[in-house]
Scaffold this motif. Sequence first.
Motif, PDB file in Angstrom:
ATOM      1  N   VAL A  20       0.836  -1.203   0.000  1.00 58.15           N
ATOM      2  CA  VAL A  20       0.000   0.000   0.000  1.00 58.15           C
ATOM      3  C   VAL A  20       0.868   1.250   0.000  1.00 58.15           C
ATOM      4  O   VAL A  20       0.642   2.187  -0.785  1.00 58.15           O
ATOM      5  CB  VAL A  20      -0.952  -0.008   1.222  1.00 58.15           C
ATOM      6  CG1 VAL A  20      -1.701   1.323   1.321  1.00 58.15           C
ATOM      7  CG2 VAL A  20      -1.947  -1.152   1.116  1.00 58.15           C
ATOM      8  N   VAL A  21       1.871   1.289   0.860  1.00 62.21           N
ATOM      9  CA  VAL A  21       2.755   2.455   0.925  1.00 62.21           C
ATOM     10  C   VAL A  21       3.471   2.655  -0.406  1.00 62.21           C
ATOM     11  O   VAL A  21       3.526   3.771  -0.954  1.00 62.21           O
ATOM     12  CB  VAL A  21       3.775   2.305   2.069  1.00 62.21           C
ATOM     13  CG1 VAL A  21       4.820   3.422   2.013  1.00 62.21           C
ATOM     14  CG2 VAL A  21       3.067   2.323   3.423  1.00 62.21           C
ATOM     15  N   GLU A  22       4.014   1.600  -0.950  1.00 60.30           N
ATOM     16  CA  GLU A  22       4.744   1.699  -2.214  1.00 60.30           C
ATOM     17  C   GLU A  22       3.834   2.134  -3.355  1.00 60.30           C
ATOM     18  O   GLU A  22       4.217   2.966  -4.197  1.00 60.30           O
ATOM     19  CB  GLU A  22       5.398   0.355  -2.534  1.00 60.30           C
ATOM     20  CG  GLU A  22       6.545   0.004  -1.587  1.00 60.30           C
ATOM     21  CD  GLU A  22       6.994  -1.443  -1.718  1.00 60.30           C
ATOM     22  OE1 GLU A  22       6.353  -2.190  -2.505  1.00 60.30           O
ATOM     23  OE2 GLU A  22       7.957  -1.837  -1.036  1.00 60.30           O
ATOM     24  N   ASP A  23       2.619   1.593  -3.410  1.00 63.50           N
ATOM     25  CA  ASP A  23       1.683   1.949  -4.478  1.00 63.50           C
ATOM     26  C   ASP A  23       1.335   3.440  -4.440  1.00 63.50           C
ATOM     27  O   ASP A  23       1.283   4.104  -5.479  1.00 63.50           O
ATOM     28  CB  ASP A  23       0.399   1.120  -4.363  1.00 63.50           C
ATOM     29  CG  ASP A  23       0.604  -0.332  -4.800  1.00 63.50           C
ATOM     30  OD1 ASP A  23       1.671  -0.638  -5.350  1.00 63.50           O
ATOM     31  OD2 ASP A  23      -0.313  -1.144  -4.564  1.00 63.50           O
ATOM     32  N   GLY A  84      -5.114   0.417   5.170  1.00 58.82           N
ATOM     33  CA  GLY A  84      -3.855  -0.270   4.923  1.00 58.82           C
ATOM     34  C   GLY A  84      -4.003  -1.714   4.505  1.00 58.82           C
ATOM     35  O   GLY A  84      -3.025  -2.474   4.544  1.00 58.82           O
ATOM     36  N   ASP A  85      -5.205  -2.127   4.088  1.00 57.71           N
ATOM     37  CA  ASP A  85      -5.448  -3.540   3.780  1.00 57.71           C
ATOM     38  C   ASP A  85      -5.386  -3.859   2.288  1.00 57.71           C
ATOM     39  O   ASP A  85      -5.735  -4.961   1.868  1.00 57.71           O
ATOM     40  CB  ASP A  85      -6.808  -3.967   4.334  1.00 57.71           C
ATOM     41  CG  ASP A  85      -7.946  -3.073   3.859  1.00 57.71           C
ATOM     42  OD1 ASP A  85      -7.717  -2.240   2.944  1.00 57.71           O
ATOM     43  OD2 ASP A  85      -9.063  -3.195   4.391  1.00 57.71           O
ATOM     44  N   PRO A  89      -7.571   0.867  -4.806  1.00 62.06           N
ATOM     45  CA  PRO A  89      -6.504   1.049  -5.798  1.00 62.06           C
ATOM     46  C   PRO A  89      -5.857   2.426  -5.698  1.00 62.06           C
ATOM     47  O   PRO A  89      -6.536   3.449  -5.587  1.00 62.06           O
ATOM     48  CB  PRO A  89      -7.254   0.903  -7.129  1.00 62.06           C
ATOM     49  CG  PRO A  89      -8.640   1.381  -6.825  1.00 62.06           C
ATOM     50  CD  PRO A  89      -8.918   0.988  -5.400  1.00 62.06           C
ATOM     51  N   ALA A  90      -4.539   2.455  -5.773  1.00 62.67           N
ATOM     52  CA  ALA A  90      -3.815   3.725  -5.760  1.00 62.67           C
ATOM     53  C   ALA A  90      -4.018   4.499  -7.058  1.00 62.67           C
ATOM     54  O   ALA A  90      -3.767   5.706  -7.107  1.00 62.67           O
ATOM     55  CB  ALA A  90      -2.326   3.461  -5.536  1.00 62.67           C
ATOM     56  N   PRO A 191     -16.347   6.552  -8.747  1.00 63.33           N
ATOM     57  CA  PRO A 191     -16.324   5.090  -8.556  1.00 63.33           C
ATOM     58  C   PRO A 191     -14.885   4.591  -8.481  1.00 63.33           C
ATOM     59  O   PRO A 191     -14.026   5.010  -9.264  1.00 63.33           O
ATOM     60  CB  PRO A 191     -17.030   4.562  -9.806  1.00 63.33           C
ATOM     61  CG  PRO A 191     -17.734   5.736 -10.393  1.00 63.33           C
ATOM     62  CD  PRO A 191     -16.933   6.935 -10.042  1.00 63.33           C
ATOM     63  N   VAL A 192     -14.604   3.738  -7.518  1.00 58.90           N
ATOM     64  CA  VAL A 192     -13.281   3.125  -7.400  1.00 58.90           C
ATOM     65  C   VAL A 192     -13.452   1.621  -7.298  1.00 58.90           C
ATOM     66  O   VAL A 192     -14.400   1.125  -6.698  1.00 58.90           O
ATOM     67  CB  VAL A 192     -12.503   3.653  -6.168  1.00 58.90           C
ATOM     68  CG1 VAL A 192     -12.243   5.142  -6.281  1.00 58.90           C
ATOM     69  CG2 VAL A 192     -13.234   3.341  -4.870  1.00 58.90           C
ATOM     70  N   ASP A 193     -12.528   0.899  -7.892  1.00 56.84           N
ATOM     71  CA  ASP A 193     -12.553  -0.548  -7.789  1.00 56.84           C
ATOM     72  C   ASP A 193     -12.251  -0.969  -6.353  1.00 56.84           C
ATOM     73  O   ASP A 193     -11.476  -0.329  -5.648  1.00 56.84           O
ATOM     74  CB  ASP A 193     -11.522  -1.177  -8.725  1.00 56.84           C
ATOM     75  CG  ASP A 193     -11.916  -1.035 -10.179  1.00 56.84           C
ATOM     76  OD1 ASP A 193     -13.122  -0.896 -10.449  1.00 56.84           O
ATOM     77  OD2 ASP A 193     -11.015  -1.045 -11.041  1.00 56.84           O
ATOM     78  N   TYR A 194     -12.893  -2.034  -5.954  1.00 54.97           N
ATOM     79  CA  TYR A 194     -12.663  -2.585  -4.618  1.00 54.97           C
ATOM     80  C   TYR A 194     -12.278  -4.044  -4.776  1.00 54.97           C
ATOM     81  O   TYR A 194     -12.874  -4.771  -5.567  1.00 54.97           O
ATOM     82  CB  TYR A 194     -13.932  -2.465  -3.768  1.00 54.97           C
ATOM     83  CG  TYR A 194     -13.817  -3.109  -2.395  1.00 54.97           C
ATOM     84  CD1 TYR A 194     -13.350  -2.389  -1.312  1.00 54.97           C
ATOM     85  CD2 TYR A 194     -14.181  -4.441  -2.202  1.00 54.97           C
ATOM     86  CE1 TYR A 194     -13.238  -2.975  -0.062  1.00 54.97           C
ATOM     87  CE2 TYR A 194     -14.067  -5.042  -0.953  1.00 54.97           C
ATOM     88  CZ  TYR A 194     -13.598  -4.299   0.114  1.00 54.97           C
ATOM     89  OH  TYR A 194     -13.486  -4.891   1.345  1.00 54.97           O
ATOM     90  N   ARG A 195     -11.258  -4.458  -4.053  1.00 52.23           N
ATOM     91  CA  ARG A 195     -10.865  -5.867  -4.075  1.00 52.23           C
ATOM     92  C   ARG A 195     -10.893  -6.385  -2.640  1.00 52.23           C
ATOM     93  O   ARG A 195     -10.483  -5.682  -1.704  1.00 52.23           O
ATOM     94  CB  ARG A 195      -9.475  -6.034  -4.703  1.00 52.23           C
ATOM     95  CG  ARG A 195      -8.424  -5.069  -4.167  1.00 52.23           C
ATOM     96  CD  ARG A 195      -7.116  -5.225  -4.918  1.00 52.23           C
ATOM     97  NE  ARG A 195      -6.137  -4.251  -4.469  1.00 52.23           N
ATOM     98  CZ  ARG A 195      -5.721  -3.207  -5.199  1.00 52.23           C
ATOM     99  NH1 ARG A 195      -6.209  -3.004  -6.406  1.00 52.23           N
ATOM    100  NH2 ARG A 195      -4.811  -2.373  -4.725  1.00 52.23           N
ATOM    101  N   ASP A 196     -11.364  -7.592  -2.463  1.00 47.62           N
ATOM    102  CA  ASP A 196     -11.459  -8.153  -1.124  1.00 47.62           C
ATOM    103  C   ASP A 196     -10.062  -8.390  -0.562  1.00 47.62           C
ATOM    104  O   ASP A 196      -9.068  -8.456  -1.290  1.00 47.62           O
ATOM    105  CB  ASP A 196     -12.241  -9.471  -1.156  1.00 47.62           C
ATOM    106  CG  ASP A 196     -12.892  -9.773   0.188  1.00 47.62           C
ATOM    107  OD1 ASP A 196     -12.827  -8.910   1.086  1.00 47.62           O
ATOM    108  OD2 ASP A 196     -13.466 -10.866   0.327  1.00 47.62           O
TER     109      ASP A 196
END
Length: 307
Positions: A20-23, A84-85, A89-90, A191-196
């Motif tokens: 997450v930090v890197e993205d 942070g999970d 998406p960045a 709208p933003v993509d969400y991933r589980d």
Amino acid sequence: MDKIAVLIPCYNEAPTIQKVVEDFRKALPEAVVYVYDNNSTDGTADLAEKAGAVVRHEYQQGKGNVIRRMFREIDAQCYLMVDGDDTYPAESARQMADMVLQRKVDMVVGDRLSSTYFQQNKRPFHNFGNRLVRGLINTIFHSSVKDIMTGYRAFSRNFVKFFPVLSKGFEIETEMTIHALDKNFLIEEIPVDYRDRQAGSVSKLNTVSDGIKVLCTIFTLFRDYRPMLFFSIIGTLCELLALGFFIPILYTYFHTGLVPNFPTLIVLSGISVVGFLLYACGIICEVVVKKHRQLFELLLVNQNCHD
């Protein structure tokens, strides 16, 4: 003052925090990425620091407590909040930040529910809870916000520095949304993509207990921000209850000339008086809330003049 501050509240997010930090450092090279560790026991803070984040700590447990600390300590032109999970998406970060910096939007909401949330999220009660909270708030506050509880948002400096954080836990997103609606901040959604969550990453959100807290927050803020409507509803219920039980007594009186249920009549009179008192409370509180809104606007104007 930072131009863009990326705020990442974290509690035991070791499997994902580095990515997450890197993205977000890649998506926003000019931003400062802040990770506020909330008593993690899995090395989250060390991993975040290795990835290039500025790591700080909040020792009061709860997401609301972390956000309060972040908003107090960090000074920036634009704030981007993300979990942070690694569920957000960045790639959307640049657009969200530009909406704050260039278009002067006060709160940009990363809308999961209009995108992939219901396909990706495997917890049906979470899906129901999101729909319920969205329906309640949009009905009470006459709004059309599509995603109330998303953890992906961008904020202006005015919003952050004049938002009184009262929530301690996951109800913080609900409080943010209601505050923005009540104070007429400019809100826009994308709208933003969400991933589980990936394998090994565990949600800290308890469906039942945190869901109850969110509903209690809505109830409390409904009372605080819309007192006339709140007290009028309860007052009307009292009056309808009193009227419903009074009609049979009145019917008996017209047919027999007698009032056989004096204790009931006395109780109903008390309930009716309570109903009228609730209307009066609503009027008084509505005047107070309106005055607070006026003072809040003056505070914003004075702050902007000094800036």
